[in-house]
Design a protein around this motif. Structure first.
Motif, PDB file in Angstrom:
ATOM      1  N   VAL A   1       0.834  -1.203   0.000  1.00 23.82           N
ATOM      2  CA  VAL A   1       0.000   0.000   0.000  1.00 23.82           C
ATOM      3  C   VAL A   1       0.872   1.258   0.000  1.00 23.82           C
ATOM      4  O   VAL A   1       0.540   2.256  -0.644  1.00 23.82           O
ATOM      5  CB  VAL A   1      -0.962  -0.001   1.208  1.00 23.82           C
ATOM      6  N   ALA A   2       1.995   1.225   0.720  1.00 24.65           N
ATOM      7  CA  ALA A   2       2.901   2.375   0.713  1.00 24.65           C
ATOM      8  C   ALA A   2       3.397   2.664  -0.707  1.00 24.65           C
ATOM      9  O   ALA A   2       3.488   3.832  -1.128  1.00 24.65           O
ATOM     10  CB  ALA A   2       4.084   2.113   1.643  1.00 24.65           C
ATOM     11  N   LEU A   3       3.705   1.610  -1.459  1.00 26.39           N
ATOM     12  CA  LEU A   3       4.129   1.790  -2.856  1.00 26.39           C
ATOM     13  C   LEU A   3       2.995   2.393  -3.685  1.00 26.39           C
ATOM     14  O   LEU A   3       3.219   3.277  -4.523  1.00 26.39           O
ATOM     15  CB  LEU A   3       4.570   0.445  -3.436  1.00 26.39           C
ATOM     16  N   LEU A   4       1.767   1.945  -3.436  1.00 25.78           N
ATOM     17  CA  LEU A   4       0.606   2.478  -4.150  1.00 25.78           C
ATOM     18  C   LEU A   4       0.400   3.955  -3.836  1.00 25.78           C
ATOM     19  O   LEU A   4       0.116   4.761  -4.736  1.00 25.78           O
ATOM     20  CB  LEU A   4      -0.637   1.660  -3.763  1.00 25.78           C
ATOM     21  N   VAL A   5       0.539   4.323  -2.580  1.00 25.81           N
ATOM     22  CA  VAL A   5       0.411   5.736  -2.192  1.00 25.81           C
ATOM     23  C   VAL A   5       1.485   6.573  -2.879  1.00 25.81           C
ATOM     24  O   VAL A   5       1.222   7.658  -3.412  1.00 25.81           O
ATOM     25  CB  VAL A   5       0.501   5.882  -0.655  1.00 25.81           C
ATOM     26  N   TRP A   6       2.700   6.062  -2.873  1.00 27.77           N
ATOM     27  CA  TRP A   6       3.838   6.789  -3.457  1.00 27.77           C
ATOM     28  C   TRP A   6       3.634   7.023  -4.954  1.00 27.77           C
ATOM     29  O   TRP A   6       3.917   8.106  -5.471  1.00 27.77           O
ATOM     30  CB  TRP A   6       5.114   5.998  -3.219  1.00 27.77           C
ATOM     31  N   ARG A   7       3.089   6.003  -5.634  1.00 28.26           N
ATOM     32  CA  ARG A   7       2.986   6.078  -7.097  1.00 28.26           C
ATOM     33  C   ARG A   7       1.687   6.726  -7.563  1.00 28.26           C
ATOM     34  O   ARG A   7       1.669   7.362  -8.620  1.00 28.26           O
ATOM     35  CB  ARG A   7       3.091   4.664  -7.694  1.00 28.26           C
ATOM     36  N   ARG A   8       0.603   6.562  -6.822  1.00 23.02           N
ATOM     37  CA  ARG A   8      -0.693   6.878  -7.386  1.00 23.02           C
ATOM     38  C   ARG A   8      -1.545   7.897  -6.630  1.00 23.02           C
ATOM     39  O   ARG A   8      -2.471   8.468  -7.208  1.00 23.02           O
ATOM     40  CB  ARG A   8      -1.522   5.586  -7.522  1.00 23.02           C
ATOM     41  N   LEU A   9      -1.301   8.093  -5.342  1.00 24.88           N
ATOM     42  CA  LEU A   9      -2.198   8.984  -4.598  1.00 24.88           C
ATOM     43  C   LEU A   9      -1.888  10.444  -4.905  1.00 24.88           C
ATOM     44  O   LEU A   9      -0.775  10.911  -4.636  1.00 24.88           O
ATOM     45  CB  LEU A   9      -2.073   8.752  -3.083  1.00 24.88           C
TER      46      LEU A   9
END
Length: 395
Positions: free
Chosen positions: A178-186
């Protein structure tokens, strides 16, 4: 431009929901393993129960940190810090060799898990149009309810196949993903004007704004007592169902879905009748249903022998009340001062998790084979929540 805004809101919504689910699952995924954990770490079952309370206390403490950070530095940095702490806590819990070490890392897990709901409410306030905000908040509340209720299903399967340590391994992998998702997409949803206003107000003054509002105290204390009752049940139910009634660890997870299903029904009521009835009426109705659930559990326990249905059907009713009450409280509270939505969310979280965690420590004092005592505890919490309505204006 409208299409771009809608896409931004959609990405923000789903990423926030995912972060909340992982954080909330951290609290309860291992509950079917409490008895095995106590044996493995050579500790008393009551000490194993306290590992839930210590996580909730950490979660409550974290509330004060993320709101001001999210209002000043931005939503993305605050959420990434939380997910980092959640990862560290999960890794430490996975390898803990004694209950003291486990409690330390459970506290760190709680600190990290606090970021999701606090930052999430701020993100939704930023990205979702006001006329759809209560529906978005009800979805956020649904994630807050379903994740703790559903996680033990997975935890029970893991306990049967592997051991409780693998539950924390799964949390570690999920938090990093989820941290990777936040970094890339949020996308960053905090506007420059709100950021400037929050910095101008100051952290302490921001808290004072809400502390001076009797209505905010009403909302916060209602959450304290409501979630206090919920967490008393959550920390007591595994002992009653698994140790006393002999239900298997994997089956316990499925029983725990009943309260979450009730919450889903409650949020559907909010979606269908929210505009017609108004937020305060739904808060009142939801709180009355919480009271009826506590009375029903007590009456059932006094009239018949302890059973899983006697415990879980009243909790499904409790879930309905929770689903009607909580989203409306959250929506009304964060709109009291829109430029300080993150700070309001922090204080709400402190009431919800910090205060309720203190109440939930009393669960260790309840008899492990007495559902009537649990029902009375739920009734008392609902009555206290109902009394707080005097602080909330009728308008």
């Amino acid at each position: 431009m409208a299409a771009k805004t809608d896409r931004t809101a959609a990405w923000a919504f789903w990423i926030v929901i995912t972060a909340i689910i992982v954080g909330q699952a951290a609290g309860t995924i291992y509950l079917p393993s409490l008895a095995a954990l106590a044996r493995d770490l050579d500790t008393d079952p009551r000490m194993a129960q306290l590992t839930l309370s210590i996580c909730l206390i950490g979660n409550g403490a974290g509330q004060l940190f993320y709101g001001p950070l999210a209002d000043r530095a931005g939503r993305r940095p605050a959420l990434l810090i939380g997910l980092g702490l959640l990862s560290v806590g999960s890794a430490g819990a996975m390898v803990a060799g004694d209950v003291t070490t486990l409690m330390i890392f459970r506290f760190v897990q709680g600190l990290g898990a606090a970021a999701g709901p606090v930052v999430g409410r701020g993100v939704l306030r930023d990205a979702v149009p006001p006329d759809r905000l209560v529906l978005a908040m009800s979805s956020l509340g649904l994630a807050l309810a379903l994740a703790p209720g559903s996680a033990p299903v997975i935890g029970g399967l893991i306990e049967n196949l592997l051991s409780w340590r693998w539950s924390f391994a799964l949390l570690l992998a999920s938090a990093l993903a989820v941290a990777l998702l936040v970094w890339r997409r949020l996308p960053e949803t905090l506007g420059d004007a709100d950021r400037a206003q929050a910095r101008l107000t100051g952290v302490i003054e921001g808290y004072r704004v809400f502390i001076r509002m009797p209505v905010f105290w009403g909302y916060g204390l209602m959450l304290t007592f409501t979630f206090g009752g919920l967490f008393i049940f959550v920390s007591t139910a595994p002992v009653l169902l698994i140790d006393t009634l002999g239900i298997r660890a994997d089956a316990y997870g499925f029983w725990s879905l009943l309260p979450s299903s009730g919450f889903l029904i409650g949020t559907r009521v909010v979606r269908r009748f929210g505009r017609r009835l108004g937020g305060r009426r739904l808060i009142v109705a939801g709180t009355v249903i919480l009271l009826l659930a506590g009375i029903a559990m007590t009456a059932t326990a006094l009239a018949a022998a302890l059973s899983a249905w006697g415990l879980m059907l009243p909790m499904a009713l409790f879930g309905i009340g929770l689903g009607m009450q909580v989203p409306n409280i959250m929506t009304r509270a964060v709109q009291l001062e829109p430029s300080l939505a993150g700070t309001a969310s922090s204080l709400l979280g402190l009431f919800q998790l910090g205060g309720s965690a203190i109440i939930a420590t009393t669960a260790a004092l309840l008899p492990h084979d007495d559902a009537a005592a649990l029902g009375l505890a739920l009734t008392a919490c609902a009555l206290a929540s109902l009394a707080c309505l005097r602080l909330i204006p009728r308008a």
